[in-house]
Design a protein around this motif. Structure first.
Motif, short mmCIF file in Angstrom:
data_model
loop_
_atom_site.label_atom_id
_atom_site.label_comp_id
_atom_site.label_asym_id
_atom_site.label_seq_id
_atom_site.Cartn_x
_atom_site.Cartn_y
_atom_site.Cartn_z
N ALA A 47 0.82 -1.09 0.02
CA ALA A 47 0.07 -0.04 -0.18
C ALA A 47 1.11 1.26 -0.05
O ALA A 47 2.26 1.23 0.40
CB ALA A 47 -0.76 -0.03 1.11
N PRO A 48 0.37 2.17 -0.73
CA PRO A 48 1.07 3.47 -0.42
C PRO A 48 1.30 3.98 1.00
O PRO A 48 0.41 3.59 2.10
CB PRO A 48 -0.05 4.80 -1.16
CG PRO A 48 -0.73 3.85 -1.76
CD PRO A 48 -0.96 2.59 -1.15
N ALA A 49 2.54 4.48 1.18
CA ALA A 49 2.87 4.81 2.74
C ALA A 49 1.94 5.82 3.39
O ALA A 49 1.71 5.52 4.52
CB ALA A 49 4.27 5.49 2.77
N LEU A 50 1.23 6.57 2.67
CA LEU A 50 0.45 7.45 3.36
C LEU A 50 -0.95 7.01 3.72
O LEU A 50 -1.51 7.21 4.79
CB LEU A 50 0.14 8.80 2.47
CG LEU A 50 1.24 9.71 2.55
CD1 LEU A 50 0.89 10.77 1.53
CD2 LEU A 50 1.61 10.42 3.57
N GLY A 51 -1.28 5.85 3.09
CA GLY A 51 -2.62 5.13 3.73
C GLY A 51 -2.49 3.97 4.38
O GLY A 51 -3.32 3.37 4.91
N ARG A 52 -1.33 3.79 4.89
CA ARG A 52 -0.97 2.51 5.63
C ARG A 52 -1.53 2.18 7.10
O ARG A 52 -2.30 1.35 7.36
CB ARG A 52 0.49 2.17 5.74
CG ARG A 52 1.02 1.82 4.47
CD ARG A 52 2.59 1.68 4.62
NE ARG A 52 3.26 1.01 3.35
CZ ARG A 52 4.61 1.28 3.14
NH1 ARG A 52 5.22 1.76 4.06
NH2 ARG A 52 5.13 0.72 1.75
N GLU A 53 -1.63 3.36 7.71
CA GLU A 53 -2.19 3.22 9.25
C GLU A 53 -3.74 3.24 9.03
O GLU A 53 -4.22 2.30 9.75
CB GLU A 53 -1.99 4.68 9.75
CG GLU A 53 -2.45 4.28 11.17
CD GLU A 53 -1.83 5.37 12.23
OE1 GLU A 53 -2.63 5.77 13.19
OE2 GLU A 53 -0.68 5.86 12.19
N VAL A 54 -4.29 3.73 8.03
CA VAL A 54 -6.04 3.77 7.77
C VAL A 54 -6.02 2.32 7.46
O VAL A 54 -7.13 1.88 8.01
CB VAL A 54 -6.24 4.48 6.92
CG1 VAL A 54 -7.70 4.47 6.52
CG2 VAL A 54 -6.09 6.02 7.36
#
Length: 98
Positions: free
Chosen positions: A19-26
């Motif tokens: 996944a793209p790094a910016l969306g990983r936590e979500v």
């Protein structure tokens, strides 16, 4: 959600690696929510959830594309593994405060 074991964290981290790094936590929070939904479904019906599996984080993760598992010499994988652990800690702490 069923108890989280090492394999659950690995599977979720491998999903995050794709996944793209910016969306990983979500995405990590979403997999945990799916595992919780599945676990409630299993407890209620005795059957696996049709979309999210048996209530484990691994089962929810495996509904997605997993990257090949690299070693811990891969910094991006380490960050993904860390993200899963941080989210699990935040979930546990929020449950304690409720």
């Amino acid at each position: 959600m069923r108890p989280v074991l090492h394999g659950d964290v690995c599977a979720a981290a491998r999903v995050l690696l794709n996944a793209p790094a910016l969306g990983r936590e979500v995405l990590c929070w979403r997999m945990i929510a799916e595992a919780e939904v599945a676990d409630r479904h299993v407890q209620r019906t005795g059957r696996m959830h049709p979309l999210f599996g048996n209530g484990s984080l691994m089962s929810a993760a495996r509904k997605r594309l997993l990257a090949d598992e690299p070693g811990f010499d891969d910094p991006d994988y380490c960050l993904c593994f860390e993200t899963v652990l941080r989210v699990l800690i935040a979930r546990a702490l929020s449950r304690e405060s409720n």
